[in-house]
Scaffold this motif. Structure first.
Motif, PDB file in Angstrom:
ATOM      1  N   THR A   1       0.817  -1.213   0.000  1.00  9.89           N
ATOM      2  CA  THR A   1       0.000   0.000   0.000  1.00  9.89           C
ATOM      3  C   THR A   1       0.849   1.260   0.000  1.00  9.89           C
ATOM      4  N   LEU A   2       1.903   1.303   0.795  1.00  7.57           N
ATOM      5  CA  LEU A   2       2.754   2.492   0.832  1.00  7.57           C
ATOM      6  C   LEU A   2       3.436   2.717  -0.511  1.00  7.57           C
ATOM      7  N   ASP A   3       3.932   1.654  -1.134  1.00  6.93           N
ATOM      8  CA  ASP A   3       4.533   1.783  -2.468  1.00  6.93           C
ATOM      9  C   ASP A   3       3.511   2.332  -3.465  1.00  6.93           C
ATOM     10  N   PHE A   4       2.284   1.850  -3.361  1.00  7.75           N
ATOM     11  CA  PHE A   4       1.223   2.305  -4.256  1.00  7.75           C
ATOM     12  C   PHE A   4       0.900   3.787  -4.037  1.00  7.75           C
ATOM     13  N   LEU A   5       0.809   4.204  -2.786  1.00  9.44           N
ATOM     14  CA  LEU A   5       0.393   5.573  -2.479  1.00  9.44           C
ATOM     15  C   LEU A   5       1.389   6.625  -2.940  1.00  9.44           C
ATOM     16  N   VAL A   6       2.673   6.266  -3.018  1.00 12.13           N
ATOM     17  CA  VAL A   6       3.684   7.235  -3.468  1.00 12.13           C
ATOM     18  C   VAL A   6       4.144   6.967  -4.897  1.00 12.13           C
ATOM     19  N   GLY A   7       3.514   5.994  -5.554  1.00 10.14           N
ATOM     20  CA  GLY A   7       3.991   5.568  -6.868  1.00 10.14           C
ATOM     21  C   GLY A   7       3.372   6.250  -8.066  1.00 10.14           C
ATOM     22  N   GLY A   8       2.452   7.193  -7.852  1.00 12.84           N
ATOM     23  CA  GLY A   8       1.871   7.942  -8.965  1.00 12.84           C
ATOM     24  C   GLY A   8       0.625   7.338  -9.575  1.00 12.84           C
ATOM     25  N   ARG A   9       0.181   6.143  -9.096  1.00 12.20           N
ATOM     26  CA  ARG A   9      -1.020   5.517  -9.652  1.00 12.20           C
ATOM     27  C   ARG A   9      -2.212   5.593  -8.707  1.00 12.20           C
ATOM     28  N   ALA A  10      -2.029   6.244  -7.576  1.00 10.40           N
ATOM     29  CA  ALA A  10      -3.071   6.241  -6.539  1.00 10.40           C
ATOM     30  C   ALA A  10      -4.138   7.303  -6.801  1.00 10.40           C
ATOM     31  N   VAL A  11      -4.711   7.251  -8.003  1.00  9.47           N
ATOM     32  CA  VAL A  11      -5.749   8.211  -8.397  1.00  9.47           C
ATOM     33  C   VAL A  11      -6.967   8.032  -7.489  1.00  9.47           C
ATOM     34  N   GLY A  12      -7.422   9.126  -6.895  1.00  6.42           N
ATOM     35  CA  GLY A  12      -8.562   9.063  -5.989  1.00  6.42           C
ATOM     36  C   GLY A  12      -8.172   8.783  -4.549  1.00  6.42           C
ATOM     37  N   PHE A  13      -6.920   8.400  -4.327  1.00  7.21           N
ATOM     38  CA  PHE A  13      -6.418   8.138  -2.977  1.00  7.21           C
ATOM     39  C   PHE A  13      -5.555   9.286  -2.457  1.00  7.21           C
TER      40      PHE A  13
ATOM     41  N   PRO B   1      -3.822  13.078  -3.771  1.00  7.95           N
ATOM     42  CA  PRO B   1      -3.543  14.099  -4.788  1.00  7.95           C
ATOM     43  C   PRO B   1      -2.067  14.067  -5.156  1.00  7.95           C
ATOM     44  N   ARG B   2      -1.762  14.223  -6.415  1.00  2.27           N
ATOM     45  CA  ARG B   2      -0.390  14.061  -6.888  1.00  2.27           C
ATOM     46  C   ARG B   2       0.609  14.952  -6.148  1.00  2.27           C
ATOM     47  N   ARG B   3       0.201  16.143  -5.759  1.00  2.07           N
ATOM     48  CA  ARG B   3       1.134  17.085  -5.144  1.00  2.07           C
ATOM     49  C   ARG B   3       1.403  16.766  -3.670  1.00  2.07           C
ATOM     50  N   ARG B   4       0.542  15.951  -3.041  1.00  2.00           N
ATOM     51  CA  ARG B   4       0.687  15.767  -1.595  1.00  2.00           C
ATOM     52  C   ARG B   4       2.049  15.184  -1.193  1.00  2.00           C
ATOM     53  N   PRO B   5       2.555  14.122  -1.843  1.00  2.00           N
ATOM     54  CA  PRO B   5       3.833  13.565  -1.393  1.00  2.00           C
ATOM     55  C   PRO B   5       5.070  14.208  -2.021  1.00  2.00           C
ATOM     56  N   LEU B   6       4.883  15.098  -2.999  1.00  2.00           N
ATOM     57  CA  LEU B   6       6.037  15.632  -3.738  1.00  2.00           C
ATOM     58  C   LEU B   6       6.979  16.423  -2.831  1.00  2.00           C
ATOM     59  N   GLY B   7       8.286  16.188  -2.989  1.00  2.00           N
ATOM     60  CA  GLY B   7       9.280  16.952  -2.260  1.00  2.00           C
ATOM     61  C   GLY B   7       9.390  16.605  -0.790  1.00  2.00           C
ATOM     62  N   LEU B   8       8.820  15.495  -0.375  1.00  2.00           N
ATOM     63  CA  LEU B   8       8.910  15.036   1.009  1.00  2.00           C
ATOM     64  C   LEU B   8       9.483  13.622   1.035  1.00  2.00           C
ATOM     65  N   ARG B   9      10.149  13.285   2.128  1.00  2.00           N
ATOM     66  CA  ARG B   9      10.652  11.933   2.320  1.00  2.00           C
ATOM     67  C   ARG B   9       9.814  11.258   3.404  1.00  2.00           C
TER      68      ARG B   9
ATOM     69  N   ARG C   1      -0.678  20.635   3.424  1.00  2.00           N
ATOM     70  CA  ARG C   1      -1.202  20.107   2.164  1.00  2.00           C
ATOM     71  C   ARG C   1      -2.515  19.362   2.369  1.00  2.00           C
ATOM     72  N   ILE C   2      -2.595  18.603   3.445  1.00  2.00           N
ATOM     73  CA  ILE C   2      -3.842  17.862   3.738  1.00  2.00           C
ATOM     74  C   ILE C   2      -4.983  18.830   3.967  1.00  2.00           C
ATOM     75  N   GLU C   3      -4.742  19.899   4.684  1.00  2.00           N
ATOM     76  CA  GLU C   3      -5.783  20.878   4.991  1.00  2.00           C
ATOM     77  C   GLU C   3      -6.230  21.633   3.762  1.00  2.00           C
ATOM     78  N   ARG C   4      -5.346  21.793   2.776  1.00  2.00           N
ATOM     79  CA  ARG C   4      -5.664  22.539   1.565  1.00  2.00           C
ATOM     80  C   ARG C   4      -6.334  21.682   0.507  1.00  2.00           C
ATOM     81  N   GLN C   5      -6.046  20.376   0.489  1.00  2.00           N
ATOM     82  CA  GLN C   5      -6.492  19.525  -0.630  1.00  2.00           C
ATOM     83  C   GLN C   5      -7.741  18.751  -0.271  1.00  2.00           C
TER      84      GLN C   5
END
Length: 205
Positions: free
Chosen positions: A131-143, A145-153, A201-205
């Motif tokens: 699940t974690l690999d999926f959520l940061v892998g770019g295919r988690a449409v609807g789960f 938003p693309r910008r949420r994980p960007l630039g974070l580790r 990001r969570i509060e904005r999206q």
């Protein structure tokens, strides 16, 4: 993994009383029973029912899903548990998100139910890793938003899992999973210099 999670969910449903079923979940404004209804609808509702609701909802899939979940939630809890078991081996593989999306839906919504009820999560490490690999892998449409994980580790300290680069967001795998999918309550369980940005990001999206 998916089939087993559906059966485990059915076992959980069998233990819940009316007050627990009516408790607000972590998923928007849905009750625990409505979350269960959503999980059942994904595998047991006729396609014709979803099509009718899509038309009534102006072809907004999210509104249609919410209405279908509400309809399913009107059934007795024992019937919902029975449908989860009956359709546990349903090979449904939605476009884009595929099987990882199905597994993630079950794990996230399981926590939407268990956390407000104070029930142990019993999540399986190898399934959390998928699940974690999926959520940061770019295919988690609807789960996610693309910008949420960007630039974070992100680091799951109990799995030895990490992904991304930038300011750190660290914690247990369950909390990382829930925060990535926008559950604000899980952010309090995380640490690192990237947590404030993730919360924003969570509060904005």
């Amino acid at each position: 993994m998916i089939s087993d999670e559906r059966r485990r969910m059915a076992d959980l449903v069998d233990t819940l009383d009316a007050e627990q079923l009516a408790t607000r979940s972590l998923c928007d404004a849905w009750t625990v029973k409505e979350v269960i209804g959503h999980l059942v609808a994904a595998i047991a509702a006729p396609n014709s029912a979803l099509l009718k609701l899509l038309v009534r909802s102006g072809f907004n899939i999210h509104k249609a899903n919410a209405r279908l979940a509400g309809q399913m939630a009107g059934r007795p809890a024992g019937e919902l548990a029975g449908l989860l078991r009956e359709h546990a081996d349903n090979p449904l593989q939605p476009p884009i998100v595929g099987y990882p999306g199905q597994l993630t839906d079950l794990q996230v919504h399981g926590q939407d139910i268990r956390r407000p009820l104070g029930l142990p999560h019993r999540l399986e490490p190898e399934r959390l890793r998928v699940t974690l690999d999926f959520l940061v892998g770019g295919r988690a449409v609807g789960f996610v938003p693309r910008r949420r994980p960007l630039g974070l580790r992100f680091e799951a300290t109990d799995l030895g899992w990490s992904a991304g680069s930038g300011p750190l967001v660290s914690g247990g795998a369950e909390a990382v999973m829930l925060a990535l999918t926008g559950r604000r309550v899980a952010v309090a369980d995380l640490s690192g210099d990237g947590v404030a940005e993730l919360r924003h990001r969570i509060e904005r999206q």
